[in-house]
Design a protein around this motif. Sequence first.
Motif, short mmCIF file in Angstrom:
data_model
loop_
_atom_site.label_atom_id
_atom_site.label_comp_id
_atom_site.label_asym_id
_atom_site.label_seq_id
_atom_site.Cartn_x
_atom_site.Cartn_y
_atom_site.Cartn_z
N GLY A 177 7.54 0.19 3.73
CA GLY A 177 8.94 -0.13 3.93
C GLY A 177 9.50 -1.16 2.99
N GLY A 178 8.67 -1.77 2.15
CA GLY A 178 9.16 -2.79 1.25
C GLY A 178 9.80 -2.22 -0.01
N THR A 179 10.56 -3.06 -0.68
CA THR A 179 11.17 -2.71 -1.96
C THR A 179 10.90 -3.86 -2.93
N ASP A 180 11.29 -3.69 -4.18
CA ASP A 180 11.11 -4.77 -5.16
C ASP A 180 11.91 -6.00 -4.74
N ALA A 181 13.11 -5.78 -4.24
CA ALA A 181 13.96 -6.90 -3.84
C ALA A 181 13.50 -7.52 -2.53
N LYS A 182 13.01 -6.66 -1.62
CA LYS A 182 12.56 -7.14 -0.31
C LYS A 182 11.20 -6.53 -0.02
N PRO A 183 10.15 -7.14 -0.52
CA PRO A 183 8.80 -6.58 -0.33
C PRO A 183 8.32 -6.76 1.11
N VAL A 184 7.23 -6.07 1.42
CA VAL A 184 6.61 -6.22 2.74
C VAL A 184 6.29 -7.70 2.97
#
Length: 424
Positions: free
Chosen positions: A356-363
Amino acid sequence: MKLEMICTGEEVLSGQIVDTNAAWFADTMMDEGIEVARRITVGDRLEDLVEVFRERSLHADVILVNGGLGPTTDDLSAQAMAEAKGEPLVENTEWRQRLEDWFSKHNRVMARSNLKQAMLPESAVMVDNPVGTACGFRVKLNRAWLFFTPGVPFELKHMIPEQFIPFIKQEFQLDTATKVKKLLTLGQGESMLQDKLSELELPEGVTLGYRSSMPYIEIKLFARGEAAIAALDALVGKIHSILGTGVVAEDKPSLAEELHHLLLAKGKTLSAAESCTGGMLTSQLVAFPGSSAYLMQGLVTYSNEAKVKILGVKPQTLDDFGAVSIETVEEMAAGARALLDSDYALSTSGIAGPDGGTDAKPVGTVAIALATRYGVYSQMIKLPRRSRELVRQLSSAVAYDMLRRELLGEAPIVDYDSIGRFAK
């Protein structure tokens, strides 16, 4: 005095159940100034039990044996002890009468198998079990006293303070004055704490230890003797100065318990709106009797729809900033507080993982907010490379700490050495 523990049971040995008894016993004895030197787990096999009783009785002064006192065929502790001593099992008439009285009092028919619980090694001294049908006993073998207790946690937790501790204090003349002080820390690794406190000079008679109980590290100061006890307060003050905001409670095992007492003492009320923590904030608080005096509601608003319809989060906020954002948790906390006009409200929303993480908002990205009657405090923390469970535990602890600091008139948001924070 050398103290050891033997835990019995296939279900414990195989990992089918977690042996909480051993951890509780070791911690309880440490509070008495006695360290458990060794713990052994043995399955329900007669020959293995006999062997370990004989072998460890040559090395220990006292051995607490936990489990194997029930009425079934796999409860073998008494029989194994009798064989280890080379003596027969005999009926303890006092305990048989206790069993018969117990079943009669509860209008139940006693099964024949229960009579097995009154069969003790011939040289055994009966130890009372005030809350169960399993008879405790103690036997001297070689160097050691073996002290037998049931595996049921509720029964064990009565017998240790009421029977076991008084026995060893009398038998081994443990009359030196002792005192334990515990400091709970958050956001500090064990090695980091060790480095910070390595130059600390301990007064004579004081020892310092660490216990990891995630998400916390507990510092335990043990003082032996009146002079050491008298020096504890000054030592605790020095540790506070060195660790600063890292110390979050004294003589409490968790921030939940610390917060419970603070909310009761100050007469304040609390609501919670949780997403990634999924009820963890409220479930830890309701474990304490009396929490109904301050806990007004706990809402698990996991979906965006719930955040909008129940808490009043604006759809535009979710569209613009996402569910895991400062803006969203601020509206969640404000909405939860307003529903029942509580004094405070906490909210969480994050990416616990493993996906569910992204580069901007990682796990490991978690947003937390605290709403008060005068405004809202919020922060976004980084918890990379942690398990899903630990992300939730750490997030709950940081949320609790925000409220704890607010209740004490301190800045709700601080930096933790091992917990990253996004710049606002």
